[in-house]
Design an enzyme around this catalytic site. Structure first.
Site, PDB file in Angstrom:
ATOM      1  N   SER A   1     -10.256   0.716   1.353  1.00 31.55           N
ATOM      2  CA  SER A   1      -8.915   0.203   1.065  1.00 31.55           C
ATOM      3  C   SER A   1      -8.730  -0.162  -0.403  1.00 31.55           C
ATOM      4  O   SER A   1      -9.529  -0.913  -0.967  1.00 31.55           O
ATOM      5  CB  SER A   1      -8.692  -1.050   1.928  1.00 31.55           C
ATOM      6  N   GLY A   2      -7.652   0.330  -0.987  1.00 31.40           N
ATOM      7  CA  GLY A   2      -7.349  -0.022  -2.382  1.00 31.40           C
ATOM      8  C   GLY A   2      -7.072  -1.508  -2.523  1.00 31.40           C
ATOM      9  O   GLY A   2      -7.552  -2.155  -3.465  1.00 31.40           O
ATOM     10  N   LEU A   3      -6.313  -2.039  -1.571  1.00 35.91           N
ATOM     11  CA  LEU A   3      -6.001  -3.478  -1.622  1.00 35.91           C
ATOM     12  C   LEU A   3      -7.289  -4.297  -1.567  1.00 35.91           C
ATOM     13  O   LEU A   3      -7.494  -5.227  -2.361  1.00 35.91           O
ATOM     14  CB  LEU A   3      -5.088  -3.848  -0.445  1.00 35.91           C
TER      15      LEU A   3
ATOM     16  N   ASP B   1      -3.386  -5.365  -6.363  1.00 34.08           N
ATOM     17  CA  ASP B   1      -3.243  -3.994  -5.863  1.00 34.08           C
ATOM     18  C   ASP B   1      -2.045  -3.350  -6.553  1.00 34.08           C
ATOM     19  O   ASP B   1      -1.000  -3.112  -5.952  1.00 34.08           O
ATOM     20  CB  ASP B   1      -3.054  -4.039  -4.336  1.00 34.08           C
TER      21      ASP B   1
ATOM     22  N   ASP C   1      -8.527   5.364   0.157  1.00 34.29           N
ATOM     23  CA  ASP C   1      -7.158   5.070  -0.233  1.00 34.29           C
ATOM     24  C   ASP C   1      -7.046   5.400  -1.725  1.00 34.29           C
ATOM     25  O   ASP C   1      -7.536   4.652  -2.572  1.00 34.29           O
ATOM     26  CB  ASP C   1      -6.903   3.576   0.026  1.00 34.29           C
TER      27      ASP C   1
ATOM     28  N   ASP D   1      -4.396   5.510  -3.595  1.00 33.10           N
ATOM     29  CA  ASP D   1      -3.133   5.060  -4.198  1.00 33.10           C
ATOM     30  C   ASP D   1      -2.244   6.280  -4.468  1.00 33.10           C
ATOM     31  O   ASP D   1      -2.136   7.154  -3.628  1.00 33.10           O
ATOM     32  CB  ASP D   1      -3.406   4.252  -5.473  1.00 33.10           C
TER      33      ASP D   1
ATOM     34  N   GLU E   1      -0.406   8.501  -1.884  1.00 33.13           N
ATOM     35  CA  GLU E   1       0.939   8.081  -1.480  1.00 33.13           C
ATOM     36  C   GLU E   1       1.974   8.560  -2.483  1.00 33.13           C
ATOM     37  O   GLU E   1       1.680   8.714  -3.679  1.00 33.13           O
ATOM     38  CB  GLU E   1       0.990   6.557  -1.331  1.00 33.13           C
TER      39      GLU E   1
ATOM     40  N   LYS F   1       1.236   2.123  -9.148  1.00 32.82           N
ATOM     41  CA  LYS F   1       1.865   1.745  -7.878  1.00 32.82           C
ATOM     42  C   LYS F   1       1.729   0.236  -7.677  1.00 32.82           C
ATOM     43  O   LYS F   1       1.044  -0.444  -8.447  1.00 32.82           O
ATOM     44  CB  LYS F   1       1.230   2.498  -6.701  1.00 32.82           C
TER      45      LYS F   1
ATOM     46  N   ASN G   1       1.321  -2.634  -4.228  1.00 38.40           N
ATOM     47  CA  ASN G   1       1.087  -2.723  -2.785  1.00 38.40           C
ATOM     48  C   ASN G   1       2.423  -2.642  -2.033  1.00 38.40           C
ATOM     49  O   ASN G   1       3.422  -3.234  -2.436  1.00 38.40           O
ATOM     50  CB  ASN G   1       0.354  -4.032  -2.442  1.00 38.40           C
ATOM     51  N   SER G   2       2.398  -1.920  -0.912  1.00 32.63           N
ATOM     52  CA  SER G   2       3.631  -1.642  -0.165  1.00 32.63           C
ATOM     53  C   SER G   2       4.327  -2.899   0.351  1.00 32.63           C
ATOM     54  O   SER G   2       5.507  -2.858   0.695  1.00 32.63           O
ATOM     55  CB  SER G   2       3.313  -0.747   1.029  1.00 32.63           C
TER      56      SER G   2
ATOM     57  N   ARG H   1       0.587  10.345   2.202  1.00 37.74           N
ATOM     58  CA  ARG H   1       1.166   9.089   2.716  1.00 37.74           C
ATOM     59  C   ARG H   1       2.622   8.977   2.281  1.00 37.74           C
ATOM     60  O   ARG H   1       2.938   9.083   1.093  1.00 37.74           O
ATOM     61  CB  ARG H   1       0.344   7.923   2.187  1.00 37.74           C
TER      62      ARG H   1
ATOM     63  N   HIS I   1       4.005   5.118   6.721  1.00 34.09           N
ATOM     64  CA  HIS I   1       3.795   3.674   6.556  1.00 34.09           C
ATOM     65  C   HIS I   1       5.089   2.916   6.864  1.00 34.09           C
ATOM     66  O   HIS I   1       6.185   3.441   6.649  1.00 34.09           O
ATOM     67  CB  HIS I   1       3.335   3.378   5.127  1.00 34.09           C
TER      68      HIS I   1
HETATM   69  C1  SPV Z   1      -4.633  -0.515   1.520  1.00 31.06           C
HETATM   70  O1  SPV Z   1      -5.460  -0.860   2.384  1.00 31.06           O
HETATM   71  O2  SPV Z   1      -4.830  -0.687   0.317  1.00 31.06           O
HETATM   72  C2  SPV Z   1      -3.391   0.141   1.910  1.00 31.06           C
HETATM   73  C3  SPV Z   1      -2.789  -0.194   3.178  1.00 31.06           C
HETATM   74  O3  SPV Z   1      -2.851   0.883   1.136  1.00 31.06           O
HETATM   75  S1  SPV Z   1      -1.532  -1.338   2.893  1.00 31.06           S
HETATM   76  O4  SPV Z   1      -2.063  -2.445   2.132  1.00 31.06           O
HETATM   77  O5  SPV Z   1      -1.129  -1.718   4.254  1.00 31.06           O
HETATM   78  O6  SPV Z   1      -0.449  -0.695   2.206  1.00 31.06           O
HETATM   79 MG    MG Z   2      -3.585   0.793  -0.739  1.00 31.53          MG
END
Ligand code: SPV
Ligand code: MG
Length: 309
Positions: free
Chosen positions: A59-61, A71, A98, A100, A127, A133, A135-136, A171, A202
């Site tokens: 996971s990027g986050l 993130d 991930d 990004d 994505e 980017k 975080n979503s 994504r 997502h």
């Molecule tokens: C991550 O795990 O970094 C993701 C998923 O991209 S989310 O944080 O839900 O966008």
């Molecule tokens: Mg991410």
């Protein structure tokens, strides 16, 4: 015993890469639902593997958070590749990274994906946003990448990673950015045409309605991957019924670590002792098992002269 460890991963890296990518491909493409667990370092990856997960989400986050970055592409792509490599070396299960938005244009995306592949990743998810980017779940209405330009990133990754089994997940952030199903579907079809192996749709809604609506309209042209971070109450039975291919539990090891560390720190500072928490934390034996200290002892017997043991 957990994972393959540095010793085995280094000695047969080529075979490992090939089989990791095909294992991930069969997980994502099979008719049975698959679950990928978040990992952000070797230890979290080993714990997830020992629990029985058959694949990991780097996971990027979570990786950024553990490095002390937000993130928002504050961590460099080389830092992410290094973190992924530690995860790969600690385990035997495939790792979907991930990626990004691919750290730039087609050129950055293909370079990043190739490096991930060289370091043993089984696939990458990119994505449809631009660099940097965010975080979503932070802020609203993130601008989306132009469809043709994002397809170029997918094409370039496909062409540049020398392994047809390497999994490329596209994504779609259209729903997150406040667009409708039509925009999400247009993008999904374009990304399928550009060579994606699966579509990650997502959503930030508290229920699964919009991802289920997407999946009905999409009719499984490619496998659908979801990340139920916000709609965590939806039962997995709904995803099975909708033929969702893969569910990613995207950040729960990292969040569990924060809660556990906070509880322990709060008690130790209050009680000025570790006696009260000893039973609540992993034993050192547990840690030594996870890190395969037994293998080191066996190697000492084999390689050290008897006088030096
Ligand atoms: C991550 O795990 O970094 C993701 C998923 O991209 S989310 O944080 O839900 O966008
Ligand atoms: Mg991410």
């Amino acid at each position: 015993m957990v994972g393959g460890g540095a010793i085995t991963a280094n000695s047969n890296n080529g075979t490992r890469q090939a089989s990791a990518a095909s294992t991930l491909r069969s997980l994502v493409c099979s008719n049975e639902i698959a679950f990928l667990m978040e990992a952000h370092d070797a230890l979290s990856a080993s714990v997830a593997e020992a629990a029985g997960f058959r694949g990991l989400w780097a996971s990027g986050l979570s990786i950024s958070s553990c490095l002390g970055y937000r993130d928002a592409n504050e961590a460099s792509w080389t830092e992410i590749v290094d973190a992924v490599h530690r995860i790969v070396e600690a385990t035997q299960i495939p790792v979907l990274v991930d990626g990004d938005s691919g750290f730039g244009n087609f050129n950055n995306a293909r370079l990043f994906a190739r490096k991930l592949h060289q370091r043993g990743a089984a696939g990458v998810c990119i994505e449809d946003k631009s660099f940097p980017k965010k975080n979503s779940f932070v802020g609203d209405r993130h601008p989306l990448a132009e469809i043709g330009e994002f397809c170029g990133r997918l094409h370039a990754i496909r062409d540049h990673v020398p392994d047809p089994e390497f999994v490329v997940v596209a994504r779609i952030e259209a729903l997150i950015a406040g667009h409708g199903q039509d925009e999400a579907l247009t993008r999904a079809h374009a990304y399928a045409d550009a060579g994606a192996d699966a579509i990650l749709i997502h959503s930030r809604k508290p229920d699964a309605a919009e991802i289920l609506a997407f999946s009905r309209a999409w009719r499984n042209r490619l496998p659908v991957v979801i990340v139920p971070t916000k709609y965590y109450r939806a039962p997995v039975a709904q995803y099975r019924a909708a033929q969702i291919s893969t569910v990613i539990w995207a950040n729960h090891n990292m969040r569990a670590a924060i809660s556990a560390m906070r509880q322990v720190c709060d008690r130790i500072i209050r009680e000025e002792s570790t006696a009260g928490i000893e039973r609540d934390v992993a034993t050192l034996e547990d840690l030594f098992d996870l890190l395969k200290y037994q293998e080191l002892s066996a190697a000492e017997q084999k390689y050290l002269p008897s006088g030096a043991r």
